[in-house]
Every structure is written in C-alpha cells, then in structure tokens.
Design an enzyme around this catalytic site. Structure first.
Site, PDB file in Angstrom:
ATOM      1  N   ARG A 240       0.911  -1.295  -0.213  1.00 10.29           N
ATOM      2  CA  ARG A 240      -0.011   0.360   0.059  1.00 10.29           C
ATOM      3  C   ARG A 240       0.547   1.304  -0.362  1.00 10.29           C
ATOM      4  O   ARG A 240      -0.005   2.205  -0.570  1.00 10.29           O
ATOM      5  CB  ARG A 240      -0.873  -0.014   1.608  1.00 10.29           C
ATOM      6  CG  ARG A 240      -2.737  -1.277   1.017  1.00 10.29           C
ATOM      7  CD  ARG A 240      -3.231  -1.331   2.739  1.00 10.29           C
ATOM      8  NE  ARG A 240      -1.813  -2.070   3.260  1.00 10.29           N
ATOM      9  CZ  ARG A 240      -2.927  -2.264   4.181  1.00 10.29           C
ATOM     10  NH1 ARG A 240      -3.253  -2.032   4.413  1.00 10.29           N
ATOM     11  NH2 ARG A 240      -2.165  -3.821   4.980  1.00 10.29           N
TER      12      ARG A 240
ATOM     13  N   GLU B 258      -9.552  -9.928  11.679  1.00  7.50           N
ATOM     14  CA  GLU B 258      -9.113  -8.879  11.025  1.00  7.50           C
ATOM     15  C   GLU B 258     -10.101  -8.099  10.123  1.00  7.50           C
ATOM     16  O   GLU B 258     -11.441  -8.919   9.540  1.00  7.50           O
ATOM     17  CB  GLU B 258      -8.347  -9.625   9.328  1.00  7.50           C
ATOM     18  CG  GLU B 258      -7.118  -9.978  10.152  1.00  7.50           C
ATOM     19  CD  GLU B 258      -6.240  -9.264  11.356  1.00  7.50           C
ATOM     20  OE1 GLU B 258      -5.806  -8.259  10.600  1.00  7.50           O
ATOM     21  OE2 GLU B 258      -6.006  -9.474  12.286  1.00  7.50           O
TER      22      GLU B 258
ATOM     23  N   ASN C 114       0.553   2.230   6.821  1.00  8.78           N
ATOM     24  CA  ASN C 114       0.649   1.090   5.692  1.00  8.78           C
ATOM     25  C   ASN C 114       0.483   1.563   4.500  1.00  8.78           C
ATOM     26  O   ASN C 114       1.094   1.420   2.969  1.00  8.78           O
ATOM     27  CB  ASN C 114      -0.590   0.085   5.447  1.00  8.78           C
ATOM     28  CG  ASN C 114      -0.984  -0.619   7.190  1.00  8.78           C
ATOM     29  OD1 ASN C 114      -0.161  -1.176   7.154  1.00  8.78           O
ATOM     30  ND2 ASN C 114      -1.945  -0.370   8.204  1.00  8.78           N
TER      31      ASN C 114
ATOM     32  N   ASN D  54      39.870  38.764   6.152  1.00  8.06           N
ATOM     33  CA  ASN D  54      39.173  39.074   5.080  1.00  8.06           C
ATOM     34  C   ASN D  54      38.667  39.043   4.203  1.00  8.06           C
ATOM     35  O   ASN D  54      39.388  39.727   3.461  1.00  8.06           O
ATOM     36  CB  ASN D  54      39.180  40.895   6.000  1.00  8.06           C
ATOM     37  CG  ASN D  54      37.090  41.499   5.244  1.00  8.06           C
ATOM     38  OD1 ASN D  54      36.589  41.469   6.203  1.00  8.06           O
ATOM     39  ND2 ASN D  54      37.571  42.123   4.088  1.00  8.06           N
TER      40      ASN D  54
ATOM     41  N   ASN E 187      39.058  26.839  -7.383  1.00 10.77           N
ATOM     42  CA  ASN E 187      39.522  25.614  -7.319  1.00 10.77           C
ATOM     43  C   ASN E 187      39.443  24.487  -8.168  1.00 10.77           C
ATOM     44  O   ASN E 187      40.246  23.124  -7.890  1.00 10.77           O
ATOM     45  CB  ASN E 187      38.718  24.991  -5.414  1.00 10.77           C
ATOM     46  CG  ASN E 187      37.770  25.085  -6.116  1.00 10.77           C
ATOM     47  OD1 ASN E 187      36.518  25.229  -6.604  1.00 10.77           O
ATOM     48  ND2 ASN E 187      36.191  24.238  -5.226  1.00 10.77           N
TER      49      ASN E 187
HETATM   50  C1  UD1 Z   1      -1.585  -6.212  11.489  1.00  6.66           C
HETATM   51  C2  UD1 Z   1      -2.613  -7.509  12.007  1.00  6.66           C
HETATM   52  C3  UD1 Z   1      -3.808  -6.123  12.911  1.00  6.66           C
HETATM   53  C4  UD1 Z   1      -2.933  -5.641  13.654  1.00  6.66           C
HETATM   54  C5  UD1 Z   1      -2.336  -4.208  12.632  1.00  6.66           C
HETATM   55  C6  UD1 Z   1      -1.495  -3.274  13.346  1.00  6.66           C
HETATM   56  C7  UD1 Z   1      -2.366  -9.699  11.816  1.00  6.66           C
HETATM   57  C8  UD1 Z   1      -2.515 -11.064  10.933  1.00  6.66           C
HETATM   58  N1  UD1 Z   1      -2.984  -8.529  11.312  1.00  6.66           N
HETATM   59  O1  UD1 Z   1      -2.176  -6.391  10.135  1.00  6.66           O
HETATM   60  O2  UD1 Z   1      -3.961  -7.614  14.077  1.00  6.66           O
HETATM   61  O3  UD1 Z   1      -4.072  -4.354  13.526  1.00  6.66           O
HETATM   62  O4  UD1 Z   1      -1.232  -5.228  12.373  1.00  6.66           O
HETATM   63  O5  UD1 Z   1      -1.033  -2.772  12.663  1.00  6.66           O
HETATM   64  O6  UD1 Z   1      -1.372  -9.650  11.883  1.00  6.66           O
HETATM   65  N2  UD1 Z   1       4.977  -9.123   8.064  1.00  6.66           N
HETATM   66  C9  UD1 Z   1       6.417 -10.236   7.821  1.00  6.66           C
HETATM   67  N3  UD1 Z   1       6.134 -11.148   7.189  1.00  6.66           N
HETATM   68  C10 UD1 Z   1       4.649 -11.429   6.112  1.00  6.66           C
HETATM   69  C11 UD1 Z   1       3.473 -10.223   6.339  1.00  6.66           C
HETATM   70  C12 UD1 Z   1       3.757  -9.422   7.073  1.00  6.66           C
HETATM   71  O7  UD1 Z   1       7.334  -9.779   7.875  1.00  6.66           O
HETATM   72  O8  UD1 Z   1       4.721 -12.212   5.174  1.00  6.66           O
HETATM   73  C13 UD1 Z   1       5.683  -7.291   8.213  1.00  6.66           C
HETATM   74  C14 UD1 Z   1       5.196  -6.260   7.959  1.00  6.66           C
HETATM   75  O9  UD1 Z   1       6.380  -6.298   7.517  1.00  6.66           O
HETATM   76  C15 UD1 Z   1       5.141  -5.303   8.979  1.00  6.66           C
HETATM   77  C16 UD1 Z   1       4.219  -6.754   9.734  1.00  6.66           C
HETATM   78  O10 UD1 Z   1       4.305  -8.033   9.230  1.00  6.66           O
HETATM   79  O11 UD1 Z   1       5.975  -5.192   9.721  1.00  6.66           O
HETATM   80  C17 UD1 Z   1       2.260  -5.676   9.863  1.00  6.66           C
HETATM   81  O12 UD1 Z   1       2.257  -6.372   8.614  1.00  6.66           O
HETATM   82  P1  UD1 Z   1       0.674  -5.536   7.851  1.00  6.66           P
HETATM   83  O13 UD1 Z   1       0.863  -6.243   6.362  1.00  6.66           O
HETATM   84  O14 UD1 Z   1       0.238  -4.066   7.888  1.00  6.66           O
HETATM   85  O15 UD1 Z   1      -0.567  -6.813   8.895  1.00  6.66           O
HETATM   86  P2  UD1 Z   1      -1.477  -5.418   8.943  1.00  6.66           P
HETATM   87  O16 UD1 Z   1      -2.677  -5.081   7.775  1.00  6.66           O
HETATM   88  O17 UD1 Z   1      -1.320  -4.191   9.353  1.00  6.66           O
HETATM   89 CA    CA Z   2       0.083  -2.943   9.184  1.00  7.86          CA
END
Ligand code: UD1
Ligand code: CA
Length: 464
Positions: free
Chosen positions: A14, A161, A230, A379, A388
């Site tokens: 996103r 979610e 996000n 000065n 330069n």
């Molecule tokens: C997640 C939570 C949600 C919470 C929100 C808070 C889950 C399923 N959902 O949703 O309940 O309200 O965070 O901000 O966990 N990441 C990985 N590997 C992956 C997927 C994600 O390392 O395979 C990391 C991303 O880089 C990120 C974090 O996990 O830093 C969260 O992932 P993101 O996809 O942003 O989750 P949300 O949809 O925001």
């Molecule tokens: Ca997130």
C-alpha cells in the site's frame, strides 16, 4: 528472559514504493529503527529481525544504524516468501529452539510506541502468568485493523482481521496494536498449526493468539502510539504526531519555538537551553544547537554543530560546524565539511565547501570558498572567488592570518598566501605570495587625453 522478534519482511504494497516499508523515513530514522528504539526500557537477550522483501537492503540499513551497536546483536531471520505475520514468526522456530522465556513480537510498521508503554505491557504480561498478552486501543477510526473481542473478564475471545469481519464486528473500535508477548514454549507449540483460511490466504499471527488461552488484553492510554503505517497518508500522519511530541518536549525543556507548526525537528537533534527557533526552520539528522543561538527564519540545518550565541538567518548548513558567537546569513550555503571559528561573520550570498576558517574571520558578501583554509582575522572582500577547479581536479587555497582580499579578487588554486597580505581589488592571483606584502595583480588603466570615438567626432562636426 526475554527475546524480541520484529516483523519486517513485508513489502508494504500500500506504500506503492520500491523501498521496503520498514525503511521509509520518519523524522531522521526508519520505521524499523523506531521500533527497535522502543525496546530501550526492556532488556532482551535476543533481538531478531525478520526480513524478506529486499531483505539484504533492510539488513544493510539496520547494520549501519546506531541501534546495531547496542547489545544484544541484531540477528536477521529470513522469511523468503511472505505468507503472513504468523508465517513470519514461524521462521523464528529454529533460532529459539532451546530458548526459555517470553517472546515479545512487534510489527515493524508501528513506529510511535513509547519505551515506557512496552515496559508496562511486559510487566503486566509477566505478572499474569498467562501464555499470551496483546496490546490494544480504542480507535476513533478502526478501519484496516484487526478487531479485538473480549469476555466480561477482559480476557481475549478472538481477534478478527478487518477484511474478515462481519458488518456488525466492524463496529467494534477496539483494535489489535500488533504488539504481543508470548510464553515462547506455548507459542512454539501452536505455531505449526496455523491455517491460511481467511480472505488473504495468509498465516496470521493473530490466529496463534486465538489458540492460546487465557490472553491478557492491555489497553494503551494514548491511542496515537499504536497507529500503524500502511500507506503514505498514515506515514504523514505519524510524522505529524511525532513532530508534535518532539516539539512539545523541547518547549518543556526551555526552547522557544516561534510558530511551531512551521518548524520540523528530527528526533536525532539536540538543543541546549534558550535556543530560539524561528519560523520555517528545519533541523535534521545529528545536529546540535548550543545555548543561546537563534536559528531562522527560513533555515535548514542538517548533521551540523552550531555553537553558543550564533545566529543563522535564511541559510542552509549541511555537515558542518560553526563555533560560538558567529553570524551566518542571510543566504549562506555551507555545502559540507566546513568548520568556522568563533566570532566569524559569514554573510549574504556566500557559498562554502570543504573549508576551514579561523576565529574572527569575515566573508561578508557574494563569495565562493571551496577547498580553502584561512587563518584568524582574515577579511574576504566582496565577490572574492577561490578558483579551486581546473576542469579536472580540485585544488586547495591556504591563507595565513590577517589576510585581506580586495573586492572581486580571484585566487587560482593551488595557492598559498602568507599572513598579513593585502590583495588589491580586482586581482587575479595565480602564484604563492610570501607574508606581509601588498599584491596588485591587475592591468593598470591606460589613459589617453582628448581621445574620442571617431564616429562621435564626425557627427559633432556635421552638427556645427
Ligand atoms: C496486522 C495485524 C492486525 C493489526 C495490525 C496492527 C495480522 C494478521 N494482523 O495487520 O490485527 O491490527 O497489524 O498494525 O497480523 N510482515 C512480515 N511478513 C509477512 C507479512 C507481514 O514480516 O509475511 C510484517 C510487515 O512487514 C509489517 C508487519 O508484519 O511490518 C504487519 O504486517 P501488515 O501486512 O502491515 O499487517 P496489517 O494488515 O497491518
Ligand atoms: Ca500494518
């Protein structure tokens, strides 16, 4: 014992960016660095960072950051395919095989958490003896977050979610912050059982929480701390919140900000008492402004040290240092690697680069000083230019103490000018000059009495 895992493997679709989301900058630090810094008040024995999308880049960036010099060393765990937050934590299993204790899991995109909040959360978890705890908040606009449902004892029933919620469930404003604490052994048992049975076909960490009962639900006081990033709009919003925090903090510590809304200050900046920051001024990177200085209006200072009682007006100072009691600007540009001594006046429309000036030296008007070293009480006359660059290489200009260059002089480097030399206005100096002399390097005027333009003379004849 405490281990920490930071989820930083996602692409951040996103954000619509080539850069992995956790490397996006927020006031001088990346999102991932912010999250690592929020561990300041707990003492983990392991720090694991789960990387995936452009993992080498995330690893290289964190390896260079100040947080990397702290203990315990950062350990990078690769999640080759990003199949969800639960899948990300599954990758930690081989790393924590014999670990006994708690695992704190933080999302890499939740940068505004305070260290004190994490500490309090951990204490609540440890006091409860329950297998898991989650941090929650009540959001005015919960869209996009996992919703948290509790029983009458405030114990977790389930996290759903946003995209898996029914219309009724969406009304719930209590959300999952993405901050968890687990008894590691209990989590390790349920992790292999996750199923990707949801709208995204991902393995959710929130399902692991759903399997572990009882789960403590800890509300954070200030919901702004848990806002996730996000997309670019949320990044901008996080920046605004962070700026408000930083500026409130400095004002409490005795700094005057005139029109704070127009000023930005990185978290990495240090300010001493009675500094005044005027409107439209931006302080970035590792910058220190010492007591009594007045910066702005309209200035940018980055990675620079400004001494005591200095004024900087409508100027840009990058990677440089200015000693006490100097006056800088308006319209001065320190392009980098410039060190200015005490009580100097660097003035209107002056550009400096790779240059060192002694004390009480003035460069007051319309000059360029590149690759120059000048002593004390020099000065530099209006419009003096240090030539330069010969088209291939840069060369150095060295001036002793008390040198005075006349207006519009050009010094062609490499060149050394001794102390107590005066250079006449309009001179182009191309060779070294010994101490204590006057240099005139310009053509003498040629004066021809009675001379007039031929055509003008002819015209005046016919008009008679
Ligand atoms: C997640 C939570 C949600 C919470 C929100 C808070 C889950 C399923 N959902 O949703 O309940 O309200 O965070 O901000 O966990 N990441 C990985 N590997 C992956 C997927 C994600 O390392 O395979 C990391 C991303 O880089 C990120 C974090 O996990 O830093 C969260 O992932 P993101 O996809 O942003 O989750 P949300 O949809 O925001
Ligand atoms: Ca997130």
């Amino acid at each position: 014992m405490l281990a920490v895992a930071i989820l930083a493997a996602g692409k951040g679709t996103r954000m619509r960016s080539d850069l992995p989301k956790v490397l996006h900058q927020l006031g001088g630090k990346s999102l991932a660095e912010w999250v690592l810094d929020s561990l300041d008040e707990v003492n983990p024995v392991r720090r694991l960072v789960i990387v995936g999308y452009r993992g080498e880049m995330v690893q290289a960036s964190l390896a260079q950051s100040p947080t990397n010099s702290l203990t315990p060393a950062l350990e990078f765990v690769t999640q080759a395919e990003q199949l969800g937050t639960g899948h990300a934590v599954q990758q930690v299993l081989p790393y924590l095989k014999d670990f006994e204790g708690d695992l704190l899991v933080l999302n890499g995109d939740v940068p505004l958490l305070r260290a004190t909040t994490i500490k309090r959360f951990l204490e609540t978890h440890q006091a409860s003896g329950n297998p898991a705890s989650i941090l929650t908040a009540h959001l005015p606009d919960p869209k996009g977050y996992g919703r948290v449902f509790c029983d009458s004892q405030n114990l977790l029933q389930q996290i759903v979610e946003d995209r898996d919620c029914t219309a009724a469930q969406k009304q719930n404003r209590r959300i999952n912050a993405g901050v968890y604490c687990f008894n590691w052994k209990a989590l390790a048992e349920v992790l292999p059982n996750l199923k990707a049975e949801n709208d995204q076909k991902e393995y959710y960490l929130t399902d692991a929480v759903n399997f572990l009962q009882p789960v403590n639900v800890v509300d954070v006081g200030d919901y702004q701390e848990i806002l996730g990033v996000n997309d670019r709009k949320q990044l901008a919003n996080a920046y605004r919140i962070l700026q408000e925090r930083i500026k409130d903090d400095w004002m409490q510590q005795g700094i005057t900000l005139i029109d704070p809304d127009s000023i930005t200050i990185d978290d990495t900046v240090q300010l001493e008492a009675d500094v005044i920051i005027e409107p439209q001024t931006h302080l970035r990177g590792k910058t220190l402004i010492q007591a009594g200085s007045r910066i702005g209006p309209g200035s940018l200072i980055e990675n620079s040290q400004i001494g005591k009682n200095v004024t900087v007006l409508y100027s840009v100072v990058s990677n440089s240092s200015v000693a006490d009691n100097c006056q800088i600007g308006p319209y001065t540009h320190f392009r980098g690697n410039v060190a200015v001594g005490t009580q100097c006046r660097i003035g209107n429309f002056v550009e400096l680069k790779n240059t060192t000036l002694g004390d009480r030296t003035n460069v007051a008007h319309l000059s360029y000083l590149g690759d120059t070293t000048a002593g004390d009480r020099v000065n530099i006359g209006a419009g003096t230019i240090m030539a330069n660059y010969d088209g291939v290489k840069k060369h150095r200009t060295t001036l002793g103490d008390r040198v005075k260059t006349g207006a519009n002089s050009v010094l062609v480097a490499p060149i050394t000018i001794g102390s107590d030399v005066t250079i006449a206005a309009g001179s182009t100096v191309t060779e070294n000059i010994p101490e204590d002399c006057l240099v005139i390097a310009r053509a003498r005027p040629v004066i021809k009495p009675g001379w007039r333009l031929k055509s003008a003379e002819a015209e005046s004849q016919t008009n008679k």
